[in-house]
Design a protein around this motif. Structure first.
Motif, mmCIF file in Angstrom:
data_model
loop_
_atom_site.group_PDB
_atom_site.id
_atom_site.type_symbol
_atom_site.label_atom_id
_atom_site.label_comp_id
_atom_site.label_asym_id
_atom_site.label_seq_id
_atom_site.Cartn_x
_atom_site.Cartn_y
_atom_site.Cartn_z
ATOM 1 N N LYS A 1 16.619 26.146 54.806
ATOM 2 C CA LYS A 1 16.200 25.135 55.788
ATOM 3 C C LYS A 1 16.929 23.810 55.551
ATOM 4 C CE LYS A 1 13.819 28.225 57.457
ATOM 5 N NZ LYS A 1 14.652 29.010 58.358
ATOM 6 N N ASN A 2 17.028 23.051 56.632
ATOM 7 C CA ASN A 2 17.622 21.705 56.558
ATOM 8 C C ASN A 2 18.967 21.706 55.834
ATOM 9 O OD1 ASN A 2 17.769 18.887 56.883
ATOM 10 N ND2 ASN A 2 16.898 18.558 54.850
ATOM 11 N N ARG A 3 19.822 22.636 56.231
ATOM 12 C CA ARG A 3 21.133 22.756 55.599
ATOM 13 C C ARG A 3 22.214 22.219 56.535
ATOM 14 N NH1 ARG A 3 23.829 28.147 52.799
ATOM 15 N NH2 ARG A 3 25.820 27.157 52.288
ATOM 16 N N THR B 1 19.939 24.661 44.586
ATOM 17 C CA THR B 1 19.187 24.979 45.807
ATOM 18 C C THR B 1 19.769 26.180 46.538
ATOM 19 O OG1 THR B 1 18.368 22.752 46.106
ATOM 20 C CG2 THR B 1 18.602 24.046 48.081
ATOM 21 N N LEU B 2 21.103 26.311 46.472
ATOM 22 C CA LEU B 2 21.755 27.446 47.140
ATOM 23 C C LEU B 2 21.659 28.734 46.318
ATOM 24 C CD1 LEU B 2 25.023 25.848 48.577
ATOM 25 C CD2 LEU B 2 22.924 26.437 49.806
ATOM 26 N N CYS C 1 20.759 20.358 51.605
ATOM 27 C CA CYS C 1 20.044 21.621 51.740
ATOM 28 C C CYS C 1 18.666 21.464 51.126
ATOM 29 C CB CYS C 1 20.816 22.746 51.035
ATOM 30 S SG CYS C 1 20.031 24.351 51.224
ATOM 31 N N GLU C 2 17.660 21.717 51.925
ATOM 32 C CA GLU C 2 16.260 21.698 51.458
ATOM 33 C C GLU C 2 15.951 20.481 50.599
ATOM 34 O OE1 GLU C 2 15.698 25.637 49.776
ATOM 35 O OE2 GLU C 2 15.200 26.434 51.757
ATOM 36 N N CYS D 1 27.389 18.548 60.883
ATOM 37 C CA CYS D 1 27.256 20.007 60.981
ATOM 38 C C CYS D 1 25.842 20.426 60.613
ATOM 39 C CB CYS D 1 28.252 20.701 60.052
ATOM 40 S SG CYS D 1 28.133 22.504 60.120
ATOM 41 N N GLU D 2 25.233 21.218 61.492
ATOM 42 C CA GLU D 2 23.937 21.823 61.193
ATOM 43 C C GLU D 2 24.180 23.304 60.936
ATOM 44 O OE1 GLU D 2 20.800 19.658 63.993
ATOM 45 O OE2 GLU D 2 22.782 19.843 64.898
#
Ligand code: VL7
Length: 137
Positions: free
Chosen positions: A103-105, A23-24, A122-123, A96-97
């Motif tokens: 998104k949504n990481r 995803t990253l 993450c996502e 931690c945001e």
């Protein structure tokens, strides 16, 4: 009062690290190396100031922050992105945001049965890591 996260911790399990790295956008050769690593966490705290070190034989990654104060994070040597991060306590979870391109990481740390738990997300991909306290501490 939540159990302290401080100390030196050794990874004992790592579920879906691959999915998280995909995803990253981490390259296949780097993923192959990363998947073989036994990560270590060193967590230090002075008041509201935390230092979290992720250590391995291949690469290290360190962040430092104050709980409740957002900070710039550059994931150097990981996916090399610039983030705006904020760590807060939500009950016994250190949350931690990580705002940025993805998104949504973020991630969540907590203690359960003397183990340090970490969920990296993450996502929609979730990687779950568990660490045990280093025995000579
Ligand atoms: C940090 C890295 C994978 C690229 C190198 C192999 C990994 C280890 O964010 C993290 O920890 C938080 C919470 O404890 C504090 O920063 C996890 C490790 C995950 C993502 C990307 C693979 C490249 C080397 C340093």
């Amino acid at each position: 009062m939540p159990a302290s996260l401080c100390g030196t911790w050794e990874m004992i399990s790592n579920v879906n690290f691959e999915g998280y790295m995909i995803t990253l956008g981490v390259s296949p050769p780097l993923r192959k190396i990363a998947l073989k690593l036994k990560l270590k966490k060193v967590i230090e705290q002075q008041g509201d100031q935390y230092i979290i070190k992720t250590l391995s034989t291949f690469r290290n990654y360190t962040i430092s922050f104050r709980v409740g104060q957002d900070f710039k994070e550059f994931t150097q040597g990981l996916d090399n992105r610039h983030l705006r991060s904020l760590v807060t306590w939500k009950g016994n979870n250190l949350v931690c945001e990580q705002e940025g391109e993805k998104k949504n990481r973020g991630w969540v740390h907590w203690i359960e049965e003397d183990k340090l738990h970490l969920e990296l997300h993450c996502e929609g991909e979730i990687c779950k890591q568990v660490f045990k306290k280093k025995s000579n501490e």
